[in-house]
Design an enzyme around this catalytic site. Structure first.
Site, PDB file in Angstrom:
ATOM      1  N   LYS A 242     -15.963  39.372   7.059  1.00 64.20           N
ATOM      2  CA  LYS A 242     -15.328  38.512   8.064  1.00 64.20           C
ATOM      3  C   LYS A 242     -16.151  37.243   8.250  1.00 64.20           C
ATOM      4  O   LYS A 242     -17.269  37.276   8.770  1.00 64.20           O
ATOM      5  CB  LYS A 242     -15.210  39.213   9.425  1.00 64.20           C
ATOM      6  CG  LYS A 242     -14.302  38.422  10.364  1.00 64.20           C
ATOM      7  CD  LYS A 242     -14.557  38.653  11.833  1.00 64.20           C
ATOM      8  CE  LYS A 242     -15.557  37.742  12.455  1.00 64.20           C
ATOM      9  NZ  LYS A 242     -15.181  36.316  12.547  1.00 64.20           N
TER      10      LYS A 242
ATOM     11  N   GLY B 108     -26.023  36.550  13.046  1.00 66.54           N
ATOM     12  CA  GLY B 108     -25.482  35.824  14.198  1.00 66.54           C
ATOM     13  C   GLY B 108     -26.407  35.975  15.385  1.00 66.54           C
ATOM     14  O   GLY B 108     -27.609  36.170  15.231  1.00 66.54           O
ATOM     15  N   SER B 109     -25.833  35.925  16.579  1.00 68.87           N
ATOM     16  CA  SER B 109     -26.660  35.931  17.791  1.00 68.87           C
ATOM     17  C   SER B 109     -27.133  37.346  18.141  1.00 68.87           C
ATOM     18  O   SER B 109     -26.489  38.340  17.767  1.00 68.87           O
ATOM     19  CB  SER B 109     -25.852  35.369  18.954  1.00 68.87           C
ATOM     20  OG  SER B 109     -24.762  36.217  19.220  1.00 68.87           O
ATOM     21  N   THR B 110     -28.199  37.417  18.885  1.00 69.94           N
ATOM     22  CA  THR B 110     -28.733  38.722  19.298  1.00 69.94           C
ATOM     23  C   THR B 110     -27.747  39.481  20.198  1.00 69.94           C
ATOM     24  O   THR B 110     -27.551  40.687  19.996  1.00 69.94           O
ATOM     25  CB  THR B 110     -30.116  38.543  19.951  1.00 69.94           C
ATOM     26  OG1 THR B 110     -31.004  38.074  18.928  1.00 69.94           O
ATOM     27  CG2 THR B 110     -30.654  39.840  20.528  1.00 69.94           C
TER      28      THR B 110
ATOM     29  N   GLY C 179     -25.251  40.948  17.964  1.00 65.46           N
ATOM     30  CA  GLY C 179     -25.933  41.979  17.175  1.00 65.46           C
ATOM     31  C   GLY C 179     -26.018  43.291  17.946  1.00 65.46           C
ATOM     32  O   GLY C 179     -25.811  44.379  17.401  1.00 65.46           O
TER      33      GLY C 179
ATOM     34  N   GLU D  98     -29.347  40.369  11.283  1.00 66.08           N
ATOM     35  CA  GLU D  98     -30.176  39.160  11.255  1.00 66.08           C
ATOM     36  C   GLU D  98     -29.765  38.359  12.469  1.00 66.08           C
ATOM     37  O   GLU D  98     -28.692  37.765  12.479  1.00 66.08           O
ATOM     38  CB  GLU D  98     -29.903  38.344   9.991  1.00 66.08           C
ATOM     39  CG  GLU D  98     -30.159  39.058   8.693  1.00 66.08           C
ATOM     40  CD  GLU D  98     -31.635  39.266   8.421  1.00 66.08           C
ATOM     41  OE1 GLU D  98     -32.480  38.771   9.193  1.00 66.08           O
ATOM     42  OE2 GLU D  98     -31.932  39.944   7.431  1.00 66.08           O
TER      43      GLU D  98
ATOM     44  N   CYS E   6     -31.333  29.982  12.176  1.00 71.68           N
ATOM     45  CA  CYS E   6     -31.907  31.070  12.980  1.00 71.68           C
ATOM     46  C   CYS E   6     -33.430  30.990  13.002  1.00 71.68           C
ATOM     47  O   CYS E   6     -34.064  31.376  13.973  1.00 71.68           O
ATOM     48  CB  CYS E   6     -31.427  32.422  12.480  1.00 71.68           C
ATOM     49  SG  CYS E   6     -31.660  32.644  10.728  1.00 71.68           S
TER      50      CYS E   6
ATOM     51  N   GLU F 126     -32.932  30.689  22.785  1.00 69.53           N
ATOM     52  CA  GLU F 126     -32.470  30.041  21.551  1.00 69.53           C
ATOM     53  C   GLU F 126     -31.424  28.981  21.915  1.00 69.53           C
ATOM     54  O   GLU F 126     -30.419  29.279  22.543  1.00 69.53           O
ATOM     55  CB  GLU F 126     -31.841  31.082  20.611  1.00 69.53           C
ATOM     56  CG  GLU F 126     -31.402  30.481  19.289  1.00 69.53           C
ATOM     57  CD  GLU F 126     -30.874  31.516  18.285  1.00 69.53           C
ATOM     58  OE1 GLU F 126     -30.005  32.305  18.648  1.00 69.53           O
ATOM     59  OE2 GLU F 126     -31.357  31.501  17.135  1.00 69.53           O
TER      60      GLU F 126
HETATM   61  P1  NAP Z   1     -21.915  35.140  17.153  1.00 70.58           P
HETATM   62  O1  NAP Z   1     -21.089  35.569  18.284  1.00 70.58           O
HETATM   63  O2  NAP Z   1     -23.153  35.913  16.927  1.00 70.58           O
HETATM   64  O3  NAP Z   1     -21.031  35.144  15.813  1.00 70.58           O
HETATM   65  C1  NAP Z   1     -21.461  35.572  14.553  1.00 70.58           C
HETATM   66  C2  NAP Z   1     -20.357  36.349  13.875  1.00 70.58           C
HETATM   67  O4  NAP Z   1     -20.072  37.549  14.610  1.00 70.58           O
HETATM   68  C3  NAP Z   1     -19.020  35.598  13.812  1.00 70.58           C
HETATM   69  O5  NAP Z   1     -18.365  35.928  12.620  1.00 70.58           O
HETATM   70  C4  NAP Z   1     -18.300  36.147  15.017  1.00 70.58           C
HETATM   71  O6  NAP Z   1     -16.913  35.968  14.988  1.00 70.58           O
HETATM   72  C5  NAP Z   1     -18.691  37.606  14.959  1.00 70.58           C
HETATM   73  N1  NAP Z   1     -18.501  38.316  16.240  1.00 70.58           N
HETATM   74  C6  NAP Z   1     -18.503  37.818  17.491  1.00 70.58           C
HETATM   75  N2  NAP Z   1     -18.328  38.798  18.397  1.00 70.58           N
HETATM   76  C7  NAP Z   1     -18.205  39.956  17.710  1.00 70.58           C
HETATM   77  C8  NAP Z   1     -17.995  41.325  18.070  1.00 70.58           C
HETATM   78  N3  NAP Z   1     -17.884  41.703  19.346  1.00 70.58           N
HETATM   79  N4  NAP Z   1     -17.928  42.254  17.100  1.00 70.58           N
HETATM   80  C9  NAP Z   1     -18.057  41.899  15.802  1.00 70.58           C
HETATM   81  N5  NAP Z   1     -18.235  40.624  15.398  1.00 70.58           N
HETATM   82  C10 NAP Z   1     -18.312  39.651  16.334  1.00 70.58           C
HETATM   83  O7  NAP Z   1     -22.298  33.626  17.265  1.00 70.58           O
HETATM   84  P2  NAP Z   1     -21.454  32.394  17.861  1.00 70.58           P
HETATM   85  O8  NAP Z   1     -20.506  32.825  18.921  1.00 70.58           O
HETATM   86  O9  NAP Z   1     -20.865  31.655  16.742  1.00 70.58           O
HETATM   87  O10 NAP Z   1     -22.625  31.497  18.455  1.00 70.58           O
HETATM   88  C11 NAP Z   1     -23.248  31.825  19.673  1.00 70.58           C
HETATM   89  C12 NAP Z   1     -24.749  31.666  19.576  1.00 70.58           C
HETATM   90  O11 NAP Z   1     -25.233  32.495  18.536  1.00 70.58           O
HETATM   91  C13 NAP Z   1     -25.264  30.298  19.159  1.00 70.58           C
HETATM   92  O12 NAP Z   1     -25.427  29.455  20.241  1.00 70.58           O
HETATM   93  C14 NAP Z   1     -26.570  30.594  18.517  1.00 70.58           C
HETATM   94  O13 NAP Z   1     -27.574  30.658  19.495  1.00 70.58           O
HETATM   95  C15 NAP Z   1     -26.394  31.952  17.936  1.00 70.58           C
HETATM   96  N6  NAP Z   1     -26.197  31.957  16.472  1.00 70.58           N
HETATM   97  C16 NAP Z   1     -27.223  32.408  15.729  1.00 70.58           C
HETATM   98  C17 NAP Z   1     -27.091  32.456  14.363  1.00 70.58           C
HETATM   99  C18 NAP Z   1     -28.213  32.936  13.522  1.00 70.58           C
HETATM  100  O14 NAP Z   1     -28.169  32.799  12.307  1.00 70.58           O
HETATM  101  N7  NAP Z   1     -29.222  33.525  14.115  1.00 70.58           N
HETATM  102  C19 NAP Z   1     -25.920  32.038  13.745  1.00 70.58           C
HETATM  103  C20 NAP Z   1     -24.850  31.602  14.549  1.00 70.58           C
HETATM  104  C21 NAP Z   1     -25.020  31.581  15.907  1.00 70.58           C
HETATM  105  P3  NAP Z   1     -16.310  34.627  15.653  1.00 70.58           P
HETATM  106  O15 NAP Z   1     -16.683  33.538  14.762  1.00 70.58           O
HETATM  107  O16 NAP Z   1     -14.852  34.842  15.667  1.00 70.58           O
HETATM  108  O17 NAP Z   1     -16.898  34.504  17.017  1.00 70.58           O
END
Ligand code: NAP
Ligand code: MG
Length: 495
Positions: free
Chosen positions: A188, A241-243, A246, A263, A297, A395
């Site tokens: 996904k 993605g985000s903690t 995670g 990660e 990240c 972050e």
């Molecule tokens: P996110 O929520 O962690 O999204 C990462 C992935 O997980 C996306 O594909 C997302 O889908 C999916 N996801 C979201 N909620 C989920 C759930 N309940 N169950 C399964 N999968 C789910 O990150 P974001 O909303 O894009 O960004 C929010 C914050 O995350 C940022 O401000 C940043 O601090 C952090 N972030 C960190 C990293 C990293 O590499 N460490 C990368 C991106 C973001 P959707 O796209 O549909 O939400």
């Protein structure tokens, strides 16, 4: 509903963008709501994409299970490697197109997408193409009449959930090792950046992969991602993605005790000692936080500088930031920084900047959005920050850095480690003994000595503490995508 759209990219490239789901080597409609994908530089809609429902997740998992059991785990490992090599070569052929697609929906400079993301993706597929037939176990003589051998077997169906900051590169990090080990995947992509993952499916078809080995489900995290993480017939979830997300995935994976690799986020420190080569330290500290619009990240978003070189460091850091303050549309020449991914992220970063001001940090540069249109943020430097400030603890995921001074080595190590995160850390010194002592004391999955941001497909990537579980890349990813089976053999017919 159409399942593809013809797109003309600003750099003259034209291609056909799939807009629906890819299951069992077929383009199929999504049962969930459609969603818009925007160009973050213009805020214009690029295309509408169909979303996968939990029923679609079921369909993809069934296809992946069938492909795993009947085909992919049965063929010779060298044949799997040959398929991965074909994909690598197709990525190389289409690197300009795929870099353009990533630049378009992510907002990152096209040249960065081409030279960083696409080169890495190609290398990762080549690396795991070569690794596929080199996955070995151990043989142990357990007694004079007995031996045991250990095989590394694939896990089965792997759910893979990736973020938007390196769309195609994150796909490569996930898909290539999983397939090399004999698993099948349901991926996904992030809702903001599903385009290159869908285009990738055209390469899967062209490379002739058996049906069901790779399935791609665009969709919303709380629907598609959550259904995948909860699914009882998925054997592993690999997530970046985000903690907080995670954590949700870890809970969902508990349903059938899925294997997980997470990660997650970071708040990585850089430490500049008094004997550092200051020009080099400034250069690396700058790229460590400002590259990729600060959306990495491992971004080194806290910088600790020894008090004796603090003022000099600040002056130089502002100079380098000014020189790189070339913000603009992802396809314009000579830019260093593109747009942030979304309106939400832009607002989030601006609210962190306001918190920094309110908490009394000294704003040295930036501190506002850039322009009236597009999700741009000026590179922002805060000095004299303290440990309790929000901009030091959380972050931000944007081009915002918090700089402060320290006096002693013990003090700075304590500050670096005073964080729930432990992804990466950078340190700058010409003292070889100090470099290795400090590297050992830092609680981080990756430490850079006199550099920042380095990663390599042969070297493990991942974090300590709330930055994640498990490691990606290198031989470590082969462990992450296999399970060991011990076979005990009795050679003694008399016992
Ligand atoms: P996110 O929520 O962690 O999204 C990462 C992935 O997980 C996306 O594909 C997302 O889908 C999916 N996801 C979201 N909620 C989920 C759930 N309940 N169950 C399964 N999968 C789910 O990150 P974001 O909303 O894009 O960004 C929010 C914050 O995350 C940022 O401000 C940043 O601090 C952090 N972030 C960190 C990293 C990293 O590499 N460490 C990368 C991106 C973001 P959707 O796209 O549909 O939400
Ligand atoms: Mg999200």
């Amino acid at each position: 509903m159409t399942s593809s759209v013809r797109i003309s990219l600003p750099n003259g490239i034209q291609y056909t963008q799939p807009t629906c789901l890819f299951i069992d080597n077929k383009w199929v409609p999504g049962d969930s709501d459609t969603f818009s994908v925007l160009n973050p530089a213009s805020e214009d809609e690029i295309v509408t994409i169909q979303g996968a429902s939990s029923t679609n997740v079921d369909q993809a998992v069934i296809a992946a299970r069938r492909a795993f059991e009947g085909v992919w785990s049965e063929i010779a490992a060298s044949e799997r490697g040959a398929f991965l090599y074909k994909i690598a070569e197709l990525i190389k052929r289409d690197r300009e197109l795929i870099a353009s697609i990533d630049a378009l929906d992510n907002g990152k400079p096209y040249t960065a997408a081409l030279n960083i993301d696409l080169d890495e993706a190609w290398n990762v597929f080549r690396y795991y193409a070569g690794a596929a037939d080199k996955i070995t176990g151990q043989t142990i003589e357990t007694s004079p009449a007995k031996l045991a051998y250990v095989m590394q077997e694939p896990l089965g169906v792997c759910g893979q959930i990736i973020p938007w900051n390196y769309p195609f590169m994150m796909l490569a990090w996930k898909v290539a090792p999983a397939l090399a080990c004999g698993n099948t995947v349901v991926l996904k992509p992030a809702e903001q950046t599903p385009l290159s993952a869908l285009y990738f499916c055209e390469l899967v078809l062209e490379a002739g992969l058996p049906a069901g080995v790779v399935n791609v489900l665009p969709g919303i995290g709380s629907i598609t991602g959550s259904a995948l993480a909860l699914h009882e017939d998925v054997d592993k979830i690999a997530f970046t993605g985000s903690t907080p997300t995670g954590r949700e995935i870890m809970k969902a994976a508990a349903s059938n005790l899925k294997n997980i690799t997470l990660e997650c986020g970071g708040k990585s420190p850089s430490v500049v000692f008094e004997d550092a080569d200051l020009e080099q330290a400034v250069k690396w500290c700058h790229s460590g936080i400002m590259d990729n619009q600060g959306q990495i990240c491992t971004s080194t978003s806290r910088i600790y500088v020894h008090e004796s070189v603090y003022d000099d460091f600040l002056t130089r850091f502002v100079d380098v930031t000014k020189k790189h303050d070339k913000i603009g549309d992802q396809f314009s020449e000579g830019i260093y920084q593109g747009a942030q991914i979304s309106d939400i992220q832009q607002q989030r970063i601006l609210s962190f900047i306001e918190a920094g001001k309110k908490d009394g940090a000294r704003l040295l540069y930036g501190g506002t959005r850039h322009g009236q249109k597009g999700y741009f943020i000026k590179p922002t430097i805060f000095a004299d920050t303290t440990e309790s400030m929000k901009i030091v603890r959380e972050e931000i995921f944007g081009p915002v850095v918090a700089i402060s001074k320290f006096s002693t080595q013990g003090e700075v190590i304590r500050k670096c480690n005073d964080s729930p995160y432990g992804l990466a850390a950078a340190l700058f010194t010409e003292n070889v003994r100090r470099a290795h002592i400090v590297a050992r004391k830092l609680q981080a999955g990756m430490v850079w000595i006199n550099s920042s941001g380095d990663s390599h497909y042969g070297i493990p990537f991942g974090g300590y503490k709330s930055s994640g579980i498990g490691r990606e890349l290198g031989q470590y990813a082969l462990d992450a995508y296999t399970q060991s089976k011990a076979v005990h053999v009795n050679l003694d017919s008399a016992s």
